[in-house]
Design a protein around this motif. Structure first.
Motif, PDB file in Angstrom:
ATOM      1  N   HIS A 223       0.859  -1.189   0.000  1.00  0.00           N
ATOM      2  CA  HIS A 223       0.000   0.000   0.000  1.00  0.00           C
ATOM      3  C   HIS A 223       0.890   1.231   0.000  1.00  0.00           C
ATOM      4  CE1 HIS A 223       0.668  -0.597   4.421  1.00  0.00           C
ATOM      5  NE2 HIS A 223       0.806   0.718   4.388  1.00  0.00           N
ATOM      6  N   VAL A 224       0.313   2.380  -0.295  1.00  0.00           N
ATOM      7  CA  VAL A 224       1.067   3.635  -0.242  1.00  0.00           C
ATOM      8  C   VAL A 224       1.231   4.023   1.228  1.00  0.00           C
ATOM      9  CG1 VAL A 224       0.922   6.114  -0.702  1.00  0.00           C
ATOM     10  CG2 VAL A 224       0.355   4.470  -2.505  1.00  0.00           C
ATOM     11  N   PRO A 225       2.463   4.219   1.684  1.00  0.00           N
ATOM     12  CA  PRO A 225       2.648   4.646   3.076  1.00  0.00           C
ATOM     13  C   PRO A 225       2.246   6.098   3.268  1.00  0.00           C
ATOM     14  CG  PRO A 225       4.755   4.584   1.956  1.00  0.00           C
ATOM     15  CD  PRO A 225       3.742   4.058   0.980  1.00  0.00           C
ATOM     16  N   VAL A 226       1.840   6.423   4.479  1.00  0.00           N
ATOM     17  CA  VAL A 226       1.409   7.785   4.782  1.00  0.00           C
ATOM     18  C   VAL A 226       1.913   8.204   6.151  1.00  0.00           C
ATOM     19  CG1 VAL A 226      -0.823   6.890   5.609  1.00  0.00           C
ATOM     20  CG2 VAL A 226      -0.605   9.311   5.062  1.00  0.00           C
ATOM     21  N   TRP A 227       2.388   9.426   6.226  1.00  0.00           N
ATOM     22  CA  TRP A 227       2.594  10.109   7.508  1.00  0.00           C
ATOM     23  C   TRP A 227       2.308  11.578   7.240  1.00  0.00           C
ATOM     24  CZ3 TRP A 227       6.514  13.782   8.748  1.00  0.00           C
ATOM     25  CH2 TRP A 227       7.494  13.976   7.764  1.00  0.00           C
ATOM     26  N   TYR A 228       2.132  12.353   8.303  1.00  0.00           N
ATOM     27  CA  TYR A 228       1.756  13.752   8.155  1.00  0.00           C
ATOM     28  C   TYR A 228       2.740  14.651   8.884  1.00  0.00           C
ATOM     29  CZ  TYR A 228      -2.705  11.463   7.097  1.00  0.00           C
ATOM     30  OH  TYR A 228      -3.683  10.653   6.571  1.00  0.00           O
ATOM     31  N   MET A 229       3.215  15.673   8.185  1.00  0.00           N
ATOM     32  CA  MET A 229       4.049  16.659   8.876  1.00  0.00           C
ATOM     33  C   MET A 229       3.222  17.327   9.984  1.00  0.00           C
ATOM     34  SD  MET A 229       6.411  18.262   5.824  1.00  0.00           S
ATOM     35  CE  MET A 229       5.225  18.229   4.475  1.00  0.00           C
TER      36      MET A 229
ATOM     37  N   GLU B 210      -6.435   1.524   2.177  1.00  0.00           N
ATOM     38  CA  GLU B 210      -7.350   0.595   1.505  1.00  0.00           C
ATOM     39  C   GLU B 210      -7.375   0.830  -0.004  1.00  0.00           C
ATOM     40  OE1 GLU B 210     -11.055   1.223   3.483  1.00  0.00           O
ATOM     41  OE2 GLU B 210     -10.345   0.342   5.376  1.00  0.00           O
ATOM     42  N   TYR B 211      -7.525   2.073  -0.406  1.00  0.00           N
ATOM     43  CA  TYR B 211      -7.622   2.356  -1.838  1.00  0.00           C
ATOM     44  C   TYR B 211      -6.294   2.047  -2.546  1.00  0.00           C
ATOM     45  CZ  TYR B 211      -8.069   4.627  -6.314  1.00  0.00           C
ATOM     46  OH  TYR B 211      -8.071   4.856  -7.671  1.00  0.00           O
ATOM     47  N   SER B 212      -5.191   2.467  -1.960  1.00  0.00           N
ATOM     48  CA  SER B 212      -3.899   2.241  -2.627  1.00  0.00           C
ATOM     49  C   SER B 212      -3.563   0.759  -2.702  1.00  0.00           C
ATOM     50  CB  SER B 212      -2.781   3.005  -1.912  1.00  0.00           C
ATOM     51  OG  SER B 212      -2.555   2.507  -0.610  1.00  0.00           O
ATOM     52  N   GLN B 213      -4.019  -0.021  -1.729  1.00  0.00           N
ATOM     53  CA  GLN B 213      -3.781  -1.464  -1.770  1.00  0.00           C
ATOM     54  C   GLN B 213      -4.497  -2.082  -2.975  1.00  0.00           C
ATOM     55  OE1 GLN B 213      -4.906  -3.530   1.840  1.00  0.00           O
ATOM     56  NE2 GLN B 213      -3.456  -5.165   1.430  1.00  0.00           N
ATOM     57  N   GLU B 214      -5.739  -1.647  -3.217  1.00  0.00           N
ATOM     58  CA  GLU B 214      -6.487  -2.138  -4.379  1.00  0.00           C
ATOM     59  C   GLU B 214      -5.774  -1.767  -5.680  1.00  0.00           C
ATOM     60  OE1 GLU B 214     -10.410  -0.538  -4.343  1.00  0.00           O
ATOM     61  OE2 GLU B 214     -10.824  -1.188  -2.285  1.00  0.00           O
ATOM     62  N   VAL B 215      -5.345  -0.495  -5.768  1.00  0.00           N
ATOM     63  CA  VAL B 215      -4.707  -0.010  -6.996  1.00  0.00           C
ATOM     64  C   VAL B 215      -3.399  -0.751  -7.260  1.00  0.00           C
ATOM     65  CG1 VAL B 215      -3.621   2.002  -8.076  1.00  0.00           C
ATOM     66  CG2 VAL B 215      -5.760   2.271  -6.840  1.00  0.00           C
ATOM     67  N   LEU B 216      -2.585  -0.921  -6.218  1.00  0.00           N
ATOM     68  CA  LEU B 216      -1.286  -1.584  -6.388  1.00  0.00           C
ATOM     69  C   LEU B 216      -1.463  -3.070  -6.704  1.00  0.00           C
ATOM     70  CD1 LEU B 216       0.705   0.203  -3.554  1.00  0.00           C
ATOM     71  CD2 LEU B 216       1.069   0.432  -6.009  1.00  0.00           C
TER      72      LEU B 216
END
Length: 353
Positions: free
Chosen positions: A18-24, A339-345
Motif C-alpha cells: 500500500h502507499v505509506p502515509v505520515w503527516y508533517m 485501503e484504496y492504494s492497496q487495491e490499486v497496487l
C-alpha cells in the motif's frame, strides 16, 4: 511485534503493498490529548522530558495508524547548543534574544555538542527505537530556514534582513551557512546513531528565493549536508518547503532519496522537474482537511492514482497539520489511503504479471 517497513521501502522505490502515509506535524495541536499536555508544559519543556516526548511522538501512530513516526521536537532545538538564546512564543514562533547581524555575531557561534547539550533528544530517539513498530523519522531545519530565524529574530514574511545579509555580506553569509551546515550534519548523525531510521531536512521558507540565488547561496550547503551523511544507510528526505516548485530542477544532483513537494506542483511534475531520480512525498493541501470527507477522499484518490504511476510514492501533506484539523477525519483519511492504494497496487501487479 510486526515491524511495518512500508515507508522505508517506498523511500527506496521498492514495491509496497500500500502507499505509506505520515503527516508533517502529526504530533500536534489537532489532538485534544496533546492540547491537554500543552496546558501543563511548553513545547521546549516537553522536548526536555524524553519519556513525555516519546509518548507524544507515539500518539499519532496509535491513533491514526500512520506508517512512520516523526520525532516530537523543534527545528530550533540544536541552535541552543551553538550559543543562540531563543524561546518559542505562543502565536508567534521562535523569537531570538540577540539576532545575528554581523560577522562578530556569526564568529561567536560555537560547535554543537549534541551529547552534552541535547542528550535528552537522543534519549527520546532511543526510547522510540524500542517502542515503535514503524520507522522513526528524525529531522533538522535546513540552513536557510534556520538562518532566517536567527537573522530576522522571529518569523518573517519578506525575509528582508536575511536577504540583505545574503546579498550585502556574502562572506558573512557563507560563514553562517558553514557553521549551520556543520551543526546539522553532527545533529542528524547523532540521531541515526541513536536509532533514527530516516531523516528529513526541513527547508520551510527557502521558496522565498529565486532559483539563481538558491543555487548560489544555499544549495552548496544543502548538498554538503547530504553528501557528508551519504554513508548513513537510512532514507534521506529534503523538503524545500512551500512555494518551492521553481527550485526543484536545481535538486537533481542532491544525494537524497526523497523530495517532498507542496500542493502547488503536481506529483508528476515534481518528478519531471527532479529528473525522476527521487521518490516523491506529498502533497495534499493541508486545508483540504476542512472539506467534507467525500471531497477529501476524491482529492486523495487523485493523488494516489498519480503517485503510483512510478515506484516510490509517500502520501503526505504539502505542509504541516494545523490546530483546527480533525483527528477523526485524519484517521478516516489514513484508512482510505491504505485501503484504496492497496487495491490499486494489487491491480497494477496483476497487469504486470
Amino acid at each position: 511485534m510486526t515491524y511495518n517497513d512500508t515507508f522505508i521501502r517506498a523511500c527506496r522505490k521498492q514495491d509496497t503493498e500500500h502507499v505509506p502515509v505520515w503527516y508533517m506535524r502529526q504530533a500536534g495541536r489537532y489532538d485534544p490529548e496533546y492540547r491537554k499536555i500543552k496546558e501543563k508544559y511548553s513545547l521546549l519543556e516537553i522536548c526536555k522530558q524524553p519519556e513525555l516526548a516519546a509518548e507524544v511522538t507515539l500518539m499519532p501512530v496509535r491513533k491514526l495508524g500512520v506508517d512512520a513516526a516523526i520525532l516530537y521536537s523543534d527545528i530550533m532545538n540544536p541552535v541552543a547548543s551553538i550559543g543562540v538564546k531563543f524561546d518559542i512564543v505562543k502565536d508567534i514562533g521562535p523569537v531570538i534574544e540577540n539576532p545575528i547581524r554581523s560577522a562578530a555575531d556569526v564568529e561567536r557561534l560555537k560547535p554543537i555538542d549534541v551529547e552534552g547539550d541535547l542528550g535528552h533528544i537522543l534519549e527520546t530517539i532511543a526510547i522510540l527505537d524500542k517502542e515503535l513498530d514503524v520507522p522513526l523519522i528524525t529531522f533538522a531545519g535546513a540552513p536557510f530556514t534556520i538562518a532566517s530565524y536567527l537573522i530576522e529574530g522571529r518569523p518573517s514574511k519578506g525575509y528582508i534582513r536575511t536577504k540583505e545579509l545574503m546579498y550585502s555580506e556574502p562572506r558573512v553569509w557563507e560563514m553562517l551557512m558553514d557553521k549551520l551546515g556543520d551543526m546539522i550534519i553532527a545533529y542528524l548523525r547523532s540521531h541515526v546513531r541513536s536509532g533514527g531510521k530516516a531523516f528529513q531536512l526541513f527547508d520551510s521558507w527557502v521558496g522565498a528565493l529565486a532559483p539563481r540565488d538558491f543555487e548560489k547561496y544555499v544549495l552548496p550547503t544543502v548538498s554538503r549536508i547530504f553528501s557528508e551523511l551519504s554513508d548513513l544507510d537510512v532514507p534521506k528526505i529534503y523538503f524545500p518547503g512551500v512555494s518551492s516548485g521553481e527550485l526543484l530542477p536545481s535538486l537533481t544532483k542532491l544525494q537524497a532519496d526523497v523530495i517532498g513537494v507542496d500542493w502547488r506542483v503536481s506529483l508528476s511534475e515534481g518528478r519531471r522537474r527532479t529528473g525522476g531520480k527521487f521518490a516523491i512525498q506529498g502533497n495534499l493541501d493541508p486545508y483540504l482537511l476542512t472539506a467534507p470527507m467525500d471531497v477529501l477522499k476524491e482529492q486523495a484518490k487523485a493523488l494516489i492514482d498519480e503517485g503510483v504511476q512510478e515506484p516510490g510514492y509517500i502520501f503526505n501533506l504539502g505542509h504541516g497539520l494545523f490546530p483546527e484539523a480533525s483527528l477523526e477525519k485524519l484517521r478516516e483519511l489514513t484508512e482510505y489511503i491504505h485501503e484504496y492504494s492497496q487495491e490499486v497496487l494489487k491491480e497494477s501487479a496483476k497487469l504486470r504479471s
